[in-house]
Write a protein that holds these residues in place. Structure first.
Motif, PDB file in Angstrom:
ATOM      1  N   UNK A  41       0.818  -1.329  -0.073  1.00 37.59           N
ATOM      2  CA  UNK A  41      -0.021  -0.157   0.111  1.00 37.59           C
ATOM      3  C   UNK A  41       0.878   1.404  -0.111  1.00 37.59           C
ATOM      4  N   UNK A  42       2.070   1.125   0.330  1.00 34.31           N
ATOM      5  CA  UNK A  42       2.896   2.359   0.214  1.00 34.31           C
ATOM      6  C   UNK A  42       4.208   2.405  -0.370  1.00 34.31           C
ATOM      7  N   UNK A  43       4.771   0.950  -0.446  1.00 37.58           N
ATOM      8  CA  UNK A  43       5.875   0.856  -1.364  1.00 37.58           C
ATOM      9  C   UNK A  43       6.999   0.849  -0.224  1.00 37.58           C
ATOM     10  N   UNK A  44       6.892   0.893   0.871  1.00 36.52           N
ATOM     11  CA  UNK A  44       7.881   1.208   1.677  1.00 36.52           C
ATOM     12  C   UNK A  44       8.184  -0.252   2.237  1.00 36.52           C
ATOM     13  N   UNK A  45       9.601  -0.494   2.122  1.00 36.73           N
ATOM     14  CA  UNK A  45      10.023  -1.925   2.839  1.00 36.73           C
ATOM     15  C   UNK A  45      10.608  -1.750   3.845  1.00 36.73           C
ATOM     16  N   UNK A  46      10.087  -2.676   5.038  1.00 34.47           N
ATOM     17  CA  UNK A  46      10.667  -2.817   6.090  1.00 34.47           C
ATOM     18  C   UNK A  46      11.525  -4.196   6.039  1.00 34.47           C
TER      19      UNK A  46
END
Length: 513
Positions: A20-25
């Motif tokens: 949903x955000x493209x942010x990879x943790x």
């Protein structure tokens, strides 16, 4: 928290955020992710168990994501951030664009500040335009500012800023665009505030510029310090959408650390000092653009070179025990007031102390060695770079991979046009098996210097061991082409005394003939 958020639950929420955000943790930031999830649940007034149970419920997802992005997105910005960029905008890009529009009798500009956070960047652009345009009221200016974080957008629309937002040189007089408030903040003038249109936008889901003006209409897009947090696949999709939003001849500007992410058939990169611009080129003019693109230049340092004999076999690093993606070490930032000669702050070492530094390294006192580097001046000198590279290798040898790569990023930031630090970072990523990230860093090295032989060989090595022989062959052939331009007896830089002729023979053997 760990009893509720087991590995499966964390993975589910991590995938939800990525989609949903493209942010990879990654695994190194699991603790941060858990903390953000707990904070979001507190705001929603629900227990963690409920969050985990409902994360796949579509009605819950909307509320959860809206709160969660307030914690996982970074709001660090200030007015005229990146002095070199705004100098270039002030002195070159915007004046040229304005002059062109005046000649065409078309007084309009179309600009997008993507991932604008609390608004300092788009307001800086608006102030700059008011400074450059004496007849600004006669112009049709569309300045769009978007962000996924509604809380940040609310702050931006309010237009109230603390003194911390003005911590860099504004480059132009800005006093007339702000007024002080009783609580010691600064309020932006309505003449500037009304120039910017703020909208909430998710770059992953709706990054194309579609409105009454239509797509492919923008003159300039600034999307800085955001692509680096996306997965490689989604950052590529976002770049594609951003380029679609540009008119032919329009420019996309990202941060120097992100230039390797911007790729595409119709993109041509230029650079002016440390400012990199990606121009949207018409397909029919692509060949012509290749011929007139400005050449790239760089500075080489020969101390502690990476041996190409290791690179050619796919081993990128002389000392191989290196992994992980970096965070910046917390002890390398100095207060602005602490300048040489200021006895109240940090004491700078005006001359490099190689003997003392080497002793600290040999005794494995790496934190002290790092502090010695931080207190050295001038930075980016050959001695400083030598010590940085030694420290990186020492941290890597200890298995302290986050610190090794943190210092690698600092070395890159010291001179973004030096191709060698990107090679060092690529080696770290390659050793962990993060081949896409390693290739990205190597591409950045080639952006800095297209004929950088070690980078071509390293890329070929990665492609070879990941089962992509055609791509490996392409870069080996490029390496041979580079060597053909050299005298056969020339000793190649950053090798162990290998002449061009022997290097060419080694590559031919790898190519099978």
């Amino acid at each position: 928290m760990s009893d509720v958020l087991d590995e499966a639950a964390i993975g589910t929420i991590r995938d939800f955020i990525l989609a949903n955000t493209g942010i990879l943790f990654d695994d190194r930031h699991t603790h941060d992710l858990c903390r953000h999830i707990a904070s979001a649940c507190t705001d929603l007034k629900i227990p963690l168990e409920t969050c985990v149970q409902q994360v796949n419920d579509s009605s819950f997802q909307v509320r959860f994501l809206e709160i969660l992005v307030n914690y996982i997105t970074i709001g660090e910005t200030y007015f005229f951030r990146d002095k070199n960029l705004f100098l270039f905008l002030r002195d070159s890009l915007l004046p040229d664009l304005i002059r062109s529009r005046r000649q065409e009798h078309k007084l309009y500009l179309r600009i997008w500040s993507a991932a604008c956070s609390s608004g300092e960047e788009p307001y800086s652009l608006a102030i700059l335009l008011r400074y450059l345009l004496v007849d600004v009221d006669d112009w049709d200016i569309y300045l769009l500012a978007t962000d996924i974080n509604q809380h940040m957008l609310n702050r931006a629309q309010e237009g109230l800023y603390s003194r911390w937002s003005f911590r860099d040189d504004p480059l132009i007089p800005i006093g007339s665009y702000f007024s002080p408030t009783p609580d010691n903040r600064m309020k932006i003038d309505d003449s500037v505030r009304t120039m910017v249109r703020f909208e909430r936008m998710n770059l992953i889901h709706d990054s194309s510029f579609y409105n009454a003006l239509g797509p492919s209409s923008l003159d300039l897009i600034l999307c800085r310090n955001v692509l680096m947090y996306f997965s490689p696949e989604q950052s590529g999709e976002v770049v594609s959408h951003l380029v679609t939003s540009l008119r032919t001849g329009g420019f996309l500007i990202v941060s120097p650390q992100e230039i390797g992410i911007v790729q595409g058939q119709f993109i041509r990169m230029h650079h002016h000092g440390s400012v990199f611009l990606h121009e949207k080129v018409d397909q029919n003019n692509l060949v012509a653009a290749e011929k007139i693109s400005p050449s790239l230049s760089t500075t080489f340092y020969s101390d502690e070179s990476v041996p190409v004999t290791r690179v050619i076999e796919g081993d990128l690093f002389h000392e191989p025990d290196i992994h992980d993606i970096p965070d910046f070490p917390g002890d390398i930032f100095l207060d602005e007031e602490n300048k040489p000669g200021d006895s109240s702050g940090v004491v700078y070492l005006l001359e490099p102390d190689d003997e003392g530094f080497d002793r600290l390294i040999s005794e494995n006192r790496l934190e002290e060695a790092g502090k010695m580097i931080s207190q050295s001046a001038p930075q980016s000198s050959p001695h400083w770079i030598r010590q940085m590279e030694i420290l990186i290798r020492a941290y890597a040898g200890n298995g302290e991979y986050d610190k090794a790569l943190g210092w690698s990023d600092r070395l890159i930031a010291a001179d973004v046009l030096n191709p060698r630090p990107y090679l060092l970072k690529a080696a770290v990523l390659d050793e962990q098996g993060l081949y896409n990230h390693s290739l990205q860093s190597l591409r950045q090295s080639l952006y800095a210097f297209p004929d950088y032989l070690p980078a071509h060989l390293a890329i070929a090595g990665i492609y070879k061991k990941t089962g992509r022989p055609d791509l490996a062959r392409h870069h080996y052939e490029l390496a041979i082409h580079i060597l053909d331009s050299k005298d056969e007896d020339t000793i190649l830089e950053e090798t162990e005394g290998i002449p061009a002729r022997k290097m060419k023979d080694m590559i031919q053997m790898l190519l099978g003939g």
